[in-house]
Design an enzyme around this catalytic site. Structure first.
Site, PDB file in Angstrom:
ATOM      1  CG  HIS A 115      -2.160   1.034   1.412  1.00  0.00           C
ATOM      2  ND1 HIS A 115      -2.363   1.963   2.088  1.00  0.00           N
ATOM      3  CD2 HIS A 115      -3.128   1.056   0.270  1.00  0.00           C
ATOM      4  CE1 HIS A 115      -3.553   2.533   1.992  1.00  0.00           C
ATOM      5  NE2 HIS A 115      -4.018   2.044   0.675  1.00  0.00           N
ATOM      6  CE  LYS A 132      -1.525   4.905  -1.458  1.00  0.00           C
ATOM      7  NZ  LYS A 132      -2.085   4.349  -0.004  1.00  0.00           N
ATOM      8  CG  ASP A 146      18.429  12.093 -10.057  1.00  0.00           C
ATOM      9  OD1 ASP A 146      18.607  10.819 -10.575  1.00  0.00           O
ATOM     10  OD2 ASP A 146      18.378  13.169 -10.790  1.00  0.00           O
ATOM     11  CG  HIS A 169      -7.580   8.911   0.282  1.00  0.00           C
ATOM     12  ND1 HIS A 169      -6.209   8.477  -0.016  1.00  0.00           N
ATOM     13  CD2 HIS A 169      -8.189   7.540   0.225  1.00  0.00           C
ATOM     14  CE1 HIS A 169      -5.894   7.389  -0.429  1.00  0.00           C
ATOM     15  NE2 HIS A 169      -7.040   6.539  -0.130  1.00  0.00           N
ATOM     16  CE  LYS A 193      -4.152   6.704   2.847  1.00  0.00           C
ATOM     17  NZ  LYS A 193      -5.444   6.407   2.733  1.00  0.00           N
ATOM     18  CG  ASP A 246       1.274  16.617  23.201  1.00  0.00           C
ATOM     19  OD1 ASP A 246      -0.072  16.871  23.355  1.00  0.00           O
ATOM     20  OD2 ASP A 246       1.669  15.954  23.673  1.00  0.00           O
TER      21      ASP A 246
END
Length: 484
Positions: free
Chosen positions: A222, A224, A229, A402, A404, A409
């Site tokens: 999952h 991404k 370079d 979508h 996450k 704090d």
């Protein structure tokens, strides 16, 4: 004829005995793994009450990869040496005691180094991310390593393909990892075959083949991430699909990603190299390119201490799950969470409730309607017990949320591919960036509060007036949540 009946009868009993032996072996396997007792009991009951269906479900969803080595010790040493990793550095005294312990936890469970100084740009929509990413890809000189859960053969995917092919023709080494399940059904193979025809290495992390490799269906990459370079990295929750830019049927798609420059890019490269080797290909030991002029970016925050946490079903400890529990349980003032799916483990739910009941400002933001009806109902089944503990629940109304994000704090933020659900914590290969920075924390908090303007704050009195049929539907979906 009696001889034939005896032969058939013997075959039937042999089949019953063999099947009974199979079920017994599976039950022994479940018990020997010393899983959570409730999970183990659930699988035992499924195998006993539904032998055929239970066995099929176990082969697809029940097997464990815990403690499987993704890379040998020899190759890990080669990788660490090539990337000039060093032992855990002495941590700045300016770090809070809570963050020092969180860093040590990440190092203990995931061998995650901390890197500083880094520059980060926080990106909260797909159009901005791909504008920046495509600009950086066009400047690549040495190599591009790219992995996404979804790479669709749509206008956005084809634009990415055009850029990669142009760079490949210019001599840039390009490697692409995609998830077989995530990219299934989006005509992606047409795009992948086109890339391969131009010398680009494109591979699925797991390839699902019926029936011998059907058990891989439950394990998905999952992550991404993009490494350019060795100098520029991207990490977040955004996939390569047009809906992440224009919102698709939702009209608006709200997400989060980070553009990273600095030594922390080495950690993204390290995790990509492990995935690549785990797939059976040569160990990647690419060195960063010589520095070259980079695109000037606005809204960049400098001097950020970062840690990259990779997690997956092969890990002994459940790396991201442990980090989340540690971060939440150490909160003193506030906890902000954005997630498309809210299916917390018992430990995480208890930690959140303890925080709220002890006076911490706990806010959870969910989409009013997500891209999965089942996951939406499973998520809302947790709302009442959260409200009873004093947590604030917000439903995002402007489109699909979508992103996450976990903010704690004033100096801790983590974001990436990890959803707040069982699948991300136990079954998926995930990757998050952790940023120990008051400036990053303040900016994420600002974006969170801006998103609250498009939200509805849930009130317990109104929530309890939901129809009984809807409550029953939510409870049923919640029962399925461990395998969703």
């Amino acid at each position: 004829m009696p001889l034939l009946f005896s032969y058939i009868n013997a075959l039937m009993w042999a089949f019953v005995a063999a099947y009974a032996m199979l079920i017994t072996t599976l039950i022994v396997a479940v018990l020997s793994e010393n899983r959570n007792p409730l999970k183990a009991l659930g699988w035992v009951m499924a195998l006993l009450l539904f032998p055929v269906g239970g066995a099929v479900l176990y082969f697809v969803f029940g097997r464990s990869m815990r403690n499987v080595k993704m890379i040998s010790r020899r190759n890990r040493r080669r990788l660490l040496n090539a990337e000039s990793h060093r032992p855990m550095p002495k941590l700045s005294r300016q770090l809070s005691p809570e963050n020092r312990r969180r860093i040590m936890l990440g190092y203990s469970v995931a061998e995650a180094m901390v890197y500083s100084p880094n520059s980060v740009e926080l990106i909260n929509d797909g159009s901005r991310m791909f504008e920046a990413l495509f600009d950086d890809l066009r400047r690549a000189r040495k190599y591009i390593n790219l992995q996404f859960y979804i790479i669709a053969n749509d206008p956005l995917g084809r634009q990415l393909g055009d850029i990669l092919i142009e760079r490949a023709k210019a001599g840039v080494k390009i490697r692409v990892i995609y998830d077989y399940v995530g990219s299934f059904g989006s005509h992606s193979q047409i795009l992948f075959n086109r890339l391969r025809s131009h010398g680009i290495e494109v591979h699925s992390f797991f390839r699902i083949q019926f029936p011998e490799k059907l058990g891989r269906l439950n394990w998905r990459n999952h992550r991404k991430a993009v490494i350019i370079d060795g100098l520029i990295g991207y990490i977040g929750g955004i996939n390569v699909a047009q809906r992440y830019v224009d919102g698709g049927s939702f009209g608006c798609w709200r997400d989060m990603a980070v553009r990273l420059t600095g030594p922390g890019v080495l950690a993204l490269q390290h995790n990509f190299a492990i995935d690549w080797k785990f797939m059976g290909y040569d160990l990647i030991t690419d060195e960063p390119a010589d520095s070259y002029p980079m695109a000037t970016r606005e809204r960049t925050i400098d001097d950020v201490l970062v840690q990259i946490i990779a997690s997956g079903p092969t890990n002994r400890w459940g790396n991201t799950h442990m980090l989340f529990i540690k971060a939440i349980s150490g909160a003193k003032n506030r906890i902000y969470i954005q997630t498309p799916y809210f299916l917390p483990s018992e430990g995480l739910l208890t930690a959140l409730q303890c925080a709220a009941l002890s006076g911490v400002d706990v806010r959870v933001m969910l989409p009013r309607k997500s891209d999965s009806a089942v996951l939406t109902h499973a998520s809302t089944s947790y709302v009442e017990e959260c409200l009873l503990a004093g947590m604030k629940i917000y439903f995002y109304n402007a489109g699909m949320l979508h992103g996450k994000v976990l903010l704690v704090d004033d100096d801790f933020v983590t974001l990436g591919s990890t959803n707040f659900d069982y699948r991300s914590f136990e079954h998926n290969f995930e990757e998050n960036i952790v940023m120990y920075s008051p400036e990053v924390n303040a900016e994420i908090a600002r974006l969170f509060k801006k998103d609250q303007e498009n939200c509805t704050l849930v009130k317990l009195s109104e929530w309890n007036r939901r129809q009984r049929a809807l409550k029953a539907h939510e409870s049923l979906c919640r029962l399925l949540s461990p395998i969703l």
